[in-house]
Design a protein around this motif. Structure first.
Motif, PDB file in Angstrom:
ATOM      1  N   THR A 165      50.381  33.930  45.200  1.00  0.00           N
ATOM      2  CA  THR A 165      49.459  35.044  44.972  1.00  0.00           C
ATOM      3  C   THR A 165      49.036  35.677  46.289  1.00  0.00           C
ATOM      4  N   ALA A 176      48.279  34.148  39.557  1.00  0.00           N
ATOM      5  CA  ALA A 176      46.839  33.879  39.459  1.00  0.00           C
ATOM      6  C   ALA A 176      46.524  33.182  38.144  1.00  0.00           C
ATOM      7  N   ILE A 177      47.197  33.613  37.066  1.00  0.00           N
ATOM      8  CA  ILE A 177      46.988  32.924  35.782  1.00  0.00           C
ATOM      9  C   ILE A 177      47.489  31.488  35.866  1.00  0.00           C
ATOM     10  N   VAL A 183      47.534  29.615  38.450  1.00  0.00           N
ATOM     11  CA  VAL A 183      46.593  28.809  39.229  1.00  0.00           C
ATOM     12  C   VAL A 183      45.595  28.140  38.303  1.00  0.00           C
ATOM     13  N   ALA A 240      51.354  38.808  41.462  1.00  0.00           N
ATOM     14  CA  ALA A 240      50.008  38.340  41.764  1.00  0.00           C
ATOM     15  C   ALA A 240      49.272  37.929  40.493  1.00  0.00           C
ATOM     16  N   PHE A 241      49.406  38.760  39.441  1.00  0.00           N
ATOM     17  CA  PHE A 241      48.696  38.489  38.187  1.00  0.00           C
ATOM     18  C   PHE A 241      49.206  37.205  37.541  1.00  0.00           C
ATOM     19  N   LEU A 292      48.778  29.592  44.117  1.00  0.00           N
ATOM     20  CA  LEU A 292      47.804  30.402  44.856  1.00  0.00           C
ATOM     21  C   LEU A 292      48.426  30.948  46.137  1.00  0.00           C
TER      22      LEU A 292
END
Lengths: 111, 174
Positions: B45, B26-27, B29, B22-23, B42
């Motif tokens: 994520t 997200a970065i 994205v 997820a981390f 995304l």
């Protein structure tokens, strides 16, 4: 079996890990809002921030065995869906008129 | 070494793995230049967050999350991006100082958030841990009992959003 397995997820993982994770996701979303110029990616970053909050709500709901927070997550999802529908309609309308969705171009609200 | 690894439950590994995915996504994205790649990251994520919901015994929310976000909202995003024909070339960039300012203020926000939420560490799991809280029966009882009025209001909100989106999207309103 799955009940025992999943129960250990809450016991083995302390709540502060979830707080850290969702704080990090929220920060990345806020960074995206400030960082990007493409209006659609700014929308996506706002979705990321909403999801970070949802994750923390669900984590607290599980730690307290309380269903209310999960109902709040439902409402946040409904509001997010409404926001995305109206926002993307506005953006596609702007794109039709201005031929750009760069927020620096759109700073005047008229053209 | 092997006993140390065995002492950690498998759900802990799943938590670490899902958090990492997820981390990182997200970065990506925010970092990726192509808008379509951003939206695809995304979606990954969102799947990782759905996995977190499963780990937290919120089974029904995990399914709804995948249907609503990965199934509806992200498809809408991709459709609009493809309709506008955006790609890496049309992407414009802010000045380098503005980027540093954005990252710096985001880091300050992270520090503030972590410091503000530090007191919650003392919070422990409720004594009779109920693993059935995320099942559809419990959620339905709460939603249609205690939160019936907000539920109706949210249905009006969705209707208003639908009408508004159609009215805005029309080519010429006469």
């Amino acid at each position: 079996m799955t009940g025992i397995l999943l129960q250990s997820a809450i016991i083995s993982t302390p709540i502060e890990w979830y707080i850290l994770l969702s704080a990090a996701l929220f920060t990345i979303g806020a960074c995206g809002v400030m960082f990007k110029r493409n209006a659609i990616i700014i929308f996506a970053s706002v979705e990321l921030m909403l999801n970070a909050v949802n994750l923390l709500l669900v984590a607290f709901s599980s730690y307290h065995s309380d269903a209310s927070a999960q109902v709040f997550v439902f409402f946040i999802m409904a509001v997010a869906a409404a926001e995305v529908a109206v926002g993307l309609a506005i953006l596609s309308m702007i794109y039709r008129n201005v031929k750009s969705i760069d927020i620096d171009v759109l700073s005047k609200l008229r053209h | 070494m092997s006993t140390l690894l065995l002492n950690i439950p498998v759900t802990q590994y799943m938590f670490y793995f899902l958090s990492f995915v997820a981390f990182l996504c997200a970065i990506m994205v925010v970092a990726s230049k192509n808008p379509i790649h951003s939206i695809l990251y995304l979606i990954i994520t969102f799947f990782a967050i759905a996995g977190h919901y499963l780990l937290l015994n919120a089974q029904f929310l995990a399914v709804v999350h995948i249907i609503v976000y990965a199934g509806a909202i992200m498809v809408l995003f991709l459709y609009v991006i493809m309709m506008m024909n955006l790609n890496e070339d049309t992407e414009s960039h802010k000045h380098i100082y503005l980027k540093f300012a954005a990252v710096g203020s985001a880091l300050l926000l992270l520090i503030t958030l972590v410091a503000a939420l530090k007191g919650a560490e003392k919070l422990t799991a409720a004594a009779p841990l109920n693993t059935n809280v995320g099942l559809i029966k419990n959620l339905g009882t709460t939603l249609f009992g205690e939160y019936l009025f907000p539920f109706e209001v949210s249905s009006i909100l969705l209707l208003a959003a639908m009408v508004g989106a159609i009215m805005i999207g029309k080519k010429d309103i006469k």
